[in-house]
Motif scaffolding. Structure first.
Motif, PDB file in Angstrom:
ATOM      1  N   ILE A 103      36.152 -14.767 -41.246  1.00  0.00           N
ATOM      2  CA  ILE A 103      35.190 -14.946 -41.630  1.00  0.00           C
ATOM      3  C   ILE A 103      34.447 -16.255 -41.695  1.00  0.00           C
ATOM      4  N   VAL A 104      35.480 -17.447 -41.709  1.00  0.00           N
ATOM      5  CA  VAL A 104      34.865 -18.668 -41.688  1.00  0.00           C
ATOM      6  C   VAL A 104      34.511 -18.943 -40.297  1.00  0.00           C
ATOM      7  N   ALA A 105      35.197 -18.867 -39.281  1.00  0.00           N
ATOM      8  CA  ALA A 105      35.046 -18.947 -37.663  1.00  0.00           C
ATOM      9  C   ALA A 105      33.939 -18.191 -37.438  1.00  0.00           C
ATOM     10  N   GLY A 106      33.895 -16.986 -37.836  1.00  0.00           N
ATOM     11  CA  GLY A 106      32.736 -16.174 -37.116  1.00  0.00           C
ATOM     12  C   GLY A 106      31.481 -15.678 -37.982  1.00  0.00           C
ATOM     13  N   GLY A 107      31.735 -16.143 -39.182  1.00  0.00           N
ATOM     14  CA  GLY A 107      30.414 -15.869 -40.105  1.00  0.00           C
ATOM     15  C   GLY A 107      29.654 -17.162 -40.694  1.00  0.00           C
ATOM     16  N   LEU A 108      30.431 -17.975 -41.218  1.00  0.00           N
ATOM     17  CA  LEU A 108      29.841 -19.120 -41.706  1.00  0.00           C
ATOM     18  C   LEU A 108      29.275 -20.170 -40.775  1.00  0.00           C
ATOM     19  N   ILE A 109      29.432 -19.840 -39.473  1.00  0.00           N
ATOM     20  CA  ILE A 109      28.720 -20.645 -38.455  1.00  0.00           C
ATOM     21  C   ILE A 109      27.264 -20.585 -38.511  1.00  0.00           C
ATOM     22  N   PHE A 110      26.825 -19.305 -39.019  1.00  0.00           N
ATOM     23  CA  PHE A 110      25.497 -19.025 -39.181  1.00  0.00           C
ATOM     24  C   PHE A 110      24.905 -19.491 -40.270  1.00  0.00           C
ATOM     25  N   VAL A 111      25.568 -20.042 -41.528  1.00  0.00           N
ATOM     26  CA  VAL A 111      25.201 -20.412 -42.593  1.00  0.00           C
ATOM     27  C   VAL A 111      25.124 -21.652 -42.713  1.00  0.00           C
ATOM     28  N   PHE A 112      26.335 -22.487 -42.325  1.00  0.00           N
ATOM     29  CA  PHE A 112      26.275 -23.963 -42.373  1.00  0.00           C
ATOM     30  C   PHE A 112      26.013 -24.609 -41.124  1.00  0.00           C
ATOM     31  N   ASN A 113      25.164 -25.680 -41.259  1.00  0.00           N
ATOM     32  CA  ASN A 113      24.745 -26.405 -40.054  1.00  0.00           C
ATOM     33  C   ASN A 113      25.879 -27.416 -39.429  1.00  0.00           C
ATOM     34  N   ILE A 114      25.979 -27.670 -38.293  1.00  0.00           N
ATOM     35  CA  ILE A 114      26.849 -28.598 -37.751  1.00  0.00           C
ATOM     36  C   ILE A 114      26.365 -30.025 -37.734  1.00  0.00           C
ATOM     37  N   TRP A 115      25.041 -30.299 -37.458  1.00  0.00           N
ATOM     38  CA  TRP A 115      24.593 -31.746 -37.974  1.00  0.00           C
ATOM     39  C   TRP A 115      23.062 -31.579 -37.641  1.00  0.00           C
ATOM     40  N   THR A 116      22.449 -32.681 -38.074  1.00  0.00           N
ATOM     41  CA  THR A 116      20.879 -32.449 -38.403  1.00  0.00           C
ATOM     42  C   THR A 116      20.384 -33.899 -37.588  1.00  0.00           C
ATOM     43  N   VAL A 117      19.355 -33.379 -36.866  1.00  0.00           N
ATOM     44  CA  VAL A 117      18.931 -34.763 -36.080  1.00  0.00           C
ATOM     45  C   VAL A 117      17.178 -34.666 -36.355  1.00  0.00           C
ATOM     46  N   SER A 118      16.944 -35.728 -37.045  1.00  0.00           N
ATOM     47  CA  SER A 118      15.465 -36.023 -37.320  1.00  0.00           C
ATOM     48  C   SER A 118      14.748 -34.576 -37.902  1.00  0.00           C
ATOM     49  N   ASN A 119      15.425 -33.980 -38.796  1.00  0.00           N
ATOM     50  CA  ASN A 119      14.817 -33.009 -39.725  1.00  0.00           C
ATOM     51  C   ASN A 119      14.986 -31.726 -38.922  1.00  0.00           C
ATOM     52  N   ASN A 120      15.870 -31.568 -37.800  1.00  0.00           N
ATOM     53  CA  ASN A 120      16.077 -30.502 -37.135  1.00  0.00           C
ATOM     54  C   ASN A 120      17.524 -29.819 -37.189  1.00  0.00           C
ATOM     55  N   THR A 121      17.691 -29.083 -37.835  1.00  0.00           N
ATOM     56  CA  THR A 121      19.325 -28.314 -38.206  1.00  0.00           C
ATOM     57  C   THR A 121      19.769 -27.722 -36.892  1.00  0.00           C
ATOM     58  N   LEU A 122      20.857 -28.093 -36.585  1.00  0.00           N
ATOM     59  CA  LEU A 122      21.537 -27.637 -35.438  1.00  0.00           C
ATOM     60  C   LEU A 122      22.784 -26.762 -35.916  1.00  0.00           C
TER      61      LEU A 122
END
Length: 143
Positions: free
Chosen positions: A15-34
């Protein structure tokens, strides 16, 4: 069997590896969350590997759940999940360190820590699998 504690750990890791990647962002660059799935549109192979490794880790964790009759294979698949997540963590750290922060302000998200959580859950699952294997061996010795 499926009701064992290692099953809970492996399902949580999936669930953490497959589901939470859609919930939590990896990083934010100039107000653009990735998020992880956003890296599929980029050209760079290193960045495309991030969502692939997350999904691969999730799939192998789910496959490992159903290998409860083959504890040795289950243990080996757990180690494979750990190696995939170590590779993923290394890739994320490399991309974080080479991310250009001079032109725009970048901020790291909680998604950077998801591989660490998956590694911990898989280590706990492998510990429980090893405990079961030792229990079966000790019973076989008594016969």
């Amino acid at each position: 069997m499926i009701q064992r504690i290692q099953t809970i750990y492996l399902i949580l890791a999936a669930i953490v590896a497959g589901g939470l990647i859609f919930v939590f962002n990896i990083w934010t660059v100039s107000n653009n969350t990735l998020f992880a799935q956003d890296f599929m549109q980029v050209v760079d192979v290193k960045q495309k590997a991030i969502p692939v490794l997350f999904i691969l880790s999730s799939l192998i964790s789910l496959i490992t759940v159903f290998q409860f009759k083959k504890r040795k294979l289950q243990f080996v698949l757990g180690r494979v999940v750990i190696l995939i997540n170590l590779l993923l963590l290394g890739l994320l750290i490399y991309l974080m360190l080479t991310l250009s922060g001079e032109a725009s302000v970048s901020e790291k998200g909680i998604g950077m820590f998801l591989p660490i959580i998956v590694i911990l859950l898989t280590v706990f699952a492998n510990k429980a699998i090893k405990k079961d294997e030792d229990l079966v061996k000790s019973v076989d010795r008594l016969r």
